[in-house]
Design a protein around this motif. Sequence first.
Motif, PDB file in Angstrom:
ATOM      1  N   UNK A 156       0.829  -1.205   0.000  1.00  0.00           N
ATOM      2  CA  UNK A 156       0.000   0.000   0.000  1.00  0.00           C
ATOM      3  C   UNK A 156       0.865   1.257   0.000  1.00  0.00           C
ATOM      4  N   UNK A 157       1.961   1.214   0.747  1.00  0.00           N
ATOM      5  CA  UNK A 157       2.858   2.365   0.783  1.00  0.00           C
ATOM      6  C   UNK A 157       3.492   2.620  -0.578  1.00  0.00           C
ATOM      7  N   UNK A 158       3.871   1.542  -1.281  1.00  0.00           N
ATOM      8  CA  UNK A 158       4.450   1.702  -2.614  1.00  0.00           C
ATOM      9  C   UNK A 158       3.478   2.355  -3.575  1.00  0.00           C
ATOM     10  N   UNK A 159       2.214   1.927  -3.518  1.00  0.00           N
ATOM     11  CA  UNK A 159       1.193   2.552  -4.355  1.00  0.00           C
ATOM     12  C   UNK A 159       1.017   4.023  -3.985  1.00  0.00           C
ATOM     13  N   UNK A 160       0.948   4.298  -2.702  1.00  0.00           N
ATOM     14  CA  UNK A 160       0.734   5.673  -2.239  1.00  0.00           C
ATOM     15  C   UNK A 160       1.895   6.579  -2.622  1.00  0.00           C
ATOM     16  N   UNK A 161       3.117   6.054  -2.517  1.00  0.00           N
ATOM     17  CA  UNK A 161       4.276   6.864  -2.871  1.00  0.00           C
ATOM     18  C   UNK A 161       4.281   7.253  -4.339  1.00  0.00           C
ATOM     19  N   UNK A 162       3.595   6.470  -5.159  1.00  0.00           N
ATOM     20  CA  UNK A 162       3.482   6.829  -6.566  1.00  0.00           C
ATOM     21  C   UNK A 162       2.809   8.171  -6.772  1.00  0.00           C
ATOM     22  N   UNK A 163       2.002   8.590  -5.798  1.00  0.00           N
ATOM     23  CA  UNK A 163       1.320   9.870  -5.934  1.00  0.00           C
ATOM     24  C   UNK A 163       2.288  11.052  -5.822  1.00  0.00           C
ATOM     25  N   UNK A 164       3.463  10.830  -5.264  1.00  0.00           N
ATOM     26  CA  UNK A 164       4.478  11.886  -5.300  1.00  0.00           C
ATOM     27  C   UNK A 164       4.891  12.149  -6.742  1.00  0.00           C
TER      28      UNK A 164
ATOM     29  N   UNK B  93       7.932  20.833  -7.527  1.00  0.00           N
ATOM     30  CA  UNK B  93       8.585  19.978  -6.535  1.00  0.00           C
ATOM     31  C   UNK B  93       7.737  19.809  -5.275  1.00  0.00           C
ATOM     32  N   UNK B  94       6.791  20.716  -5.052  1.00  0.00           N
ATOM     33  CA  UNK B  94       5.891  20.575  -3.910  1.00  0.00           C
ATOM     34  C   UNK B  94       5.062  19.306  -4.013  1.00  0.00           C
ATOM     35  N   UNK B  95       4.765  18.889  -5.248  1.00  0.00           N
ATOM     36  CA  UNK B  95       3.988  17.671  -5.427  1.00  0.00           C
ATOM     37  C   UNK B  95       4.704  16.442  -4.894  1.00  0.00           C
ATOM     38  N   UNK B  96       6.026  16.498  -4.862  1.00  0.00           N
ATOM     39  CA  UNK B  96       6.831  15.367  -4.392  1.00  0.00           C
ATOM     40  C   UNK B  96       6.525  15.011  -2.945  1.00  0.00           C
ATOM     41  N   UNK B  97       6.081  15.981  -2.168  1.00  0.00           N
ATOM     42  CA  UNK B  97       5.847  15.758  -0.742  1.00  0.00           C
ATOM     43  C   UNK B  97       4.570  14.981  -0.464  1.00  0.00           C
ATOM     44  N   UNK B  98       3.665  14.909  -1.434  1.00  0.00           N
ATOM     45  CA  UNK B  98       2.322  14.362  -1.176  1.00  0.00           C
ATOM     46  C   UNK B  98       2.351  12.903  -0.744  1.00  0.00           C
ATOM     47  N   UNK B  99       3.067  12.070  -1.480  1.00  0.00           N
ATOM     48  CA  UNK B  99       3.113  10.651  -1.152  1.00  0.00           C
ATOM     49  C   UNK B  99       3.708  10.394   0.214  1.00  0.00           C
ATOM     50  N   UNK B 100       4.789  11.093   0.533  1.00  0.00           N
ATOM     51  CA  UNK B 100       5.412  10.934   1.851  1.00  0.00           C
ATOM     52  C   UNK B 100       4.440  11.292   2.964  1.00  0.00           C
ATOM     53  N   UNK B 101       3.746  12.411   2.780  1.00  0.00           N
ATOM     54  CA  UNK B 101       2.806  12.855   3.795  1.00  0.00           C
ATOM     55  C   UNK B 101       1.713  11.816   4.014  1.00  0.00           C
ATOM     56  N   UNK B 102       1.160  11.283   2.925  1.00  0.00           N
ATOM     57  CA  UNK B 102       0.084  10.296   3.038  1.00  0.00           C
ATOM     58  C   UNK B 102       0.568   9.006   3.683  1.00  0.00           C
ATOM     59  N   UNK B 103       1.741   8.527   3.284  1.00  0.00           N
ATOM     60  CA  UNK B 103       2.265   7.263   3.808  1.00  0.00           C
ATOM     61  C   UNK B 103       2.583   7.359   5.296  1.00  0.00           C
ATOM     62  N   UNK B 104       3.254   8.423   5.701  1.00  0.00           N
ATOM     63  CA  UNK B 104       3.702   8.537   7.087  1.00  0.00           C
ATOM     64  C   UNK B 104       2.531   8.804   8.028  1.00  0.00           C
ATOM     65  N   UNK B 105       1.610   9.672   7.622  1.00  0.00           N
ATOM     66  CA  UNK B 105       0.446   9.947   8.463  1.00  0.00           C
ATOM     67  C   UNK B 105      -0.435   8.703   8.576  1.00  0.00           C
ATOM     68  N   UNK B 106      -0.540   7.926   7.496  1.00  0.00           N
ATOM     69  CA  UNK B 106      -1.354   6.715   7.497  1.00  0.00           C
ATOM     70  C   UNK B 106      -0.654   5.523   8.146  1.00  0.00           C
TER      71      UNK B 106
ATOM     72  N   UNK C   8       1.791   3.661   7.077  1.00  0.00           N
ATOM     73  CA  UNK C   8       2.134   2.561   6.186  1.00  0.00           C
ATOM     74  C   UNK C   8       3.631   2.309   6.232  1.00  0.00           C
ATOM     75  N   UNK C   9       4.044   1.125   5.792  1.00  0.00           N
ATOM     76  CA  UNK C   9       5.446   0.710   5.901  1.00  0.00           C
ATOM     77  C   UNK C   9       6.270   1.277   4.753  1.00  0.00           C
TER      78      UNK C   9
END
Length: 303
Positions: A83-91, A113-126, A128-129
């Motif tokens: 799930x984290x790998x999929x979510x990180x794709x959103x960066x 470059x601000x878009x790059x932060x999105x996946x990290x934010x979603x993964x860490x707050x959620x 995910x591994x």
Amino acid sequence: MPDEIDKDARKRDDEAAEARDEAEVEETLKEESDSGFSLSDEERRDVEERGAPRAALLHEIIRRAGQEELKRNIATLAWSAFAAGLTMGFSFLARGVLHRHMEGLPGAFLIDSMGYTFGFLAVIVARQQLFTENVLTAVLPLMTKPSAHNFGRLLRLWSVVLAGNLVGATVFAFGLLHMQQFDATGQAAFVAIGHELMENSALEMFTKGILAGWIIAMMVWMMAATERARVAIILICTYLIAIGGFTHIVVGSAEAMYMVFAGESSFADAALRFALPTLAGNVVGGSLIFALLSHAQVRSGGD
């Protein structure tokens, strides 16, 4: 007459005792600081609560988090990592969308470059591994208590989480190309970002990966120190990775595999020139440098 003298003496004794009691109470309510100010008990507690936690405390918070991760079963780790790998794709996706709409404008790179932060934010707050986050948290239990058992558990965690992250990022890249959600201009923006990554040599992938791993490790350490600024810490740290062009194994895998599926790069090139050097760099930066230095600081009695 003797009664009056005794009465006056008792009065003086009572006044002296009262004065001593007041002085003792005052002393318990005050603490002389280096600045010369006196603090009440309540004020002193307030200072202690607002003061930065010691390094040993942060080390223990992260070590215990790593200990809990090491205990998780393989199935739970695998699904969370996928799930984290999929979510990180959103960066990759978010940066590509911004790149398309900002291309040609002044400061476009700093904005997309601000878009790059999105996946990290979603993964860490959620919760995910994420492999690079686990590089720090899971290695501290091993550093604290080196043993073959702990080393085996660390390798198990890393291998499962890394595999899940890479599979998830690869699936995301395939879907991004073939699900026809973006027109030719949007796809060209994704290819342009992929070219930026693949222009690096293997050595550049490695050295930039060290910095990315180091930044992620610092992010984990800082988040352990505060609950209120977690989102800001994630955004600032991952934005620095983006504008610095540093390489991250999970987000970069989505970009590199997109290039492979689009016919812009070979799988061997993605694996040998991007993945292996970047993975090594992330591990060195997050584990062998930052985690080791932080552990040594605590072991040597540093605050």
